[in-house]
Enzyme design. Structure first.
Site, PDB file in Angstrom:
ATOM      1  N   ASP A  81       0.886  -1.206   0.111  1.00 26.60           N
ATOM      2  CA  ASP A  81       0.125   0.036  -0.020  1.00 26.60           C
ATOM      3  C   ASP A  81       0.773   1.167  -0.061  1.00 26.60           C
ATOM      4  O   ASP A  81       2.326   1.124   0.475  1.00 26.60           O
ATOM      5  CB  ASP A  81      -0.824  -0.067   1.519  1.00 26.60           C
ATOM      6  N   SER A  82       0.297   2.504  -0.252  1.00 22.82           N
ATOM      7  CA  SER A  82       1.074   3.590  -0.306  1.00 22.82           C
ATOM      8  C   SER A  82       1.605   4.127   1.455  1.00 22.82           C
ATOM      9  O   SER A  82       2.490   4.718   1.465  1.00 22.82           O
ATOM     10  CB  SER A  82       0.290   4.740  -0.641  1.00 22.82           C
ATOM     11  N   CYS A  95      -4.172  -1.073  -1.967  1.00 16.10           N
ATOM     12  CA  CYS A  95      -4.270   0.354  -2.199  1.00 16.10           C
ATOM     13  C   CYS A  95      -5.297   0.615  -3.274  1.00 16.10           C
ATOM     14  O   CYS A  95      -5.264   0.280  -4.431  1.00 16.10           O
ATOM     15  CB  CYS A  95      -2.986   0.780  -2.413  1.00 16.10           C
ATOM     16  N   GLU A  97      -4.145   9.025   8.933  1.00 11.56           N
ATOM     17  CA  GLU A  97      -2.777   9.141   9.110  1.00 11.56           C
ATOM     18  C   GLU A  97      -2.393   9.713  10.471  1.00 11.56           C
ATOM     19  O   GLU A  97      -1.477   9.520  10.961  1.00 11.56           O
ATOM     20  CB  GLU A  97      -1.773   9.514   7.946  1.00 11.56           C
ATOM     21  N   CYS A 118     -11.026   2.777  -0.400  1.00 14.01           N
ATOM     22  CA  CYS A 118      -9.463   3.208   0.121  1.00 14.01           C
ATOM     23  C   CYS A 118      -9.493   2.283   1.573  1.00 14.01           C
ATOM     24  O   CYS A 118     -10.229   2.451   2.342  1.00 14.01           O
ATOM     25  CB  CYS A 118      -9.518   4.602   0.477  1.00 14.01           C
ATOM     26  N   HIS A 144      -7.681   3.094   3.783  1.00 11.16           N
ATOM     27  CA  HIS A 144      -7.408   3.660   5.165  1.00 11.16           C
ATOM     28  C   HIS A 144      -8.816   4.002   5.841  1.00 11.16           C
ATOM     29  O   HIS A 144      -8.783   4.097   7.223  1.00 11.16           O
ATOM     30  CB  HIS A 144      -7.055   5.038   4.881  1.00 11.16           C
TER      31      HIS A 144
HETATM   32  N1  DGL Z   1      -4.599   3.291   1.236  1.00 14.76           N
HETATM   33  C1  DGL Z   1      -4.427   4.130   0.021  1.00 14.76           C
HETATM   34  C2  DGL Z   1      -5.695   3.839  -1.029  1.00 14.76           C
HETATM   35  O1  DGL Z   1      -6.375   2.972  -0.558  1.00 14.76           O
HETATM   36  C3  DGL Z   1      -4.346   5.379   0.562  1.00 14.76           C
HETATM   37  C4  DGL Z   1      -4.324   6.464  -0.253  1.00 14.76           C
HETATM   38  C5  DGL Z   1      -3.334   7.312  -0.753  1.00 14.76           C
HETATM   39  O2  DGL Z   1      -2.024   6.846  -0.785  1.00 14.76           O
HETATM   40  O3  DGL Z   1      -3.514   8.539  -1.236  1.00 14.76           O
HETATM   41  O4  DGL Z   1      -5.976   4.447  -1.764  1.00 14.76           O
END
Ligand code: DGL
Length: 269
Positions: free
Chosen positions: A10-11, A73, A152, A186, A188
């Site tokens: 993931d990011s 992600c 975050e 997403c 998150h």
């Molecule tokens: N977890 C990522 C997603 O699902 C986070 C978003 C991001 O990095 O902008 O898109």
């Protein structure tokens, strides 16, 4: 049978909500996780940059000799072209199709909302995937660029006024469209479910894209005869691209359990 690890990336740390599901349904599998915490968020970057970062993430995992990849992600899942993901040397699963299938199956009237980052909504990947499954659906999307930052920064309590206001602002247009199902596109956002549910008055079914993707990982391993035959619990190794001092504390919130595996700080080339 294949005892190599499942690679998940993931990011940032949002993908750990998918790892949480993998721990539940595939407890004997080893996992190698990569969170690009030094460059999160991806969702407000250009398509070219997201693809470049995703390829670096994938290269890192492939060098770890993993048996399959889960792009946990929403931003990468909806941006990485099939020409790249279909040519990888190991099976690749992302969070779009599994969530789209679940949403189509769960929505009697076909009124489905989608929330995610700017890049995810701009790609319309969830809408396209759902239209490929059901032609009678109505899709209503709204990007929620502030939510990754709020998560975050740990602003996840259901009583947090700023987060509640932000979620309200993003969900209001979808409530007006009388959605019955909401794809949480997403990884998150599951940390904000209680806030989502309160604002939606518990009337809308939330589709957890990380959870759906974890099931798709299990099905892929099963179908290819690649499940591990390990009888003891699997291990999880965590790799991040920024400092690791506070990793255990933050990661355990996403995982819903303490971090037990090794935590490494790595560089992506
Ligand atoms: N977890 C990522 C997603 O699902 C986070 C978003 C991001 O990095 O902008 O898109």
């Amino acid at each position: 049978m294949d005892n190599r690890a499942i690679g998940v990336f993931d990011s940032g740390l949002g993908g750990l909500t998918a790892v949480k599901e993998l721990h539940k349904i595939l407890p004997n599998e080893n996992i190698v996780y990569l969170g690009d915490t030094g460059r999160v968020p991806y969702g407000s970057r250009s398509r070219e940059t997201i693809i470049k970062y995703a390829q670096q993430d994938i290269d890192f995992l492939i060098k770890k000799d993993i048996k399959m990849i889960l792009a946990a992600c929403g931003t990468v899942s909806s941006t990485l072209p099939r020409e790249i993901s279909s040519k990888l040397p190991v099976p690749y699963v992302d969070i779009v199709l599994p969530a789209a299938q679940e949403a189509c199956a769960m929505s009697a009237r076909g009124r489905i909302g989608v929330v995610g980052t700017n890049a995810t909504l701009k790609s319309n990947a969830f809408g396209r995937a759902m239209r490929g499954i059901r032609s009678d659906i109505h899709v209503y999307g709204n990007p929620c660029p502030l939510l990754v930052h709020l998560v975050e920064n740990g602003m996840i309590e259901p009583d947090n006024q700023i987060t509640t206001l932000a979620v309200q602002m993003y969900l209001e247009p979808l409530i007006k469209e009388k959605i019955e199902t909401l794809i949480v596109g997403c990884t998150h956002y599951p940390l904000l479910y209680e806030t989502f549910n309160r604002i939606l008055d518990y009337k809308v079914t939330l589709i957890d894209s990380g959870q759906c993707a974890a099931k798709a990982v299990r099905n892929t391993l099963l179908k290819n005869g690649m499940l591990s035959d390990r009888t003891e619990p699997g291990t999880t190794e965590y790799n991040v691209t920024d400092e690791i001092e506070t990793f255990d504390k933050t990661a355990s919130i996403f995982l819903g359990e303490p971090v037990t595996g090794a935590v490494n700080r790595i560089e992506l080339l």
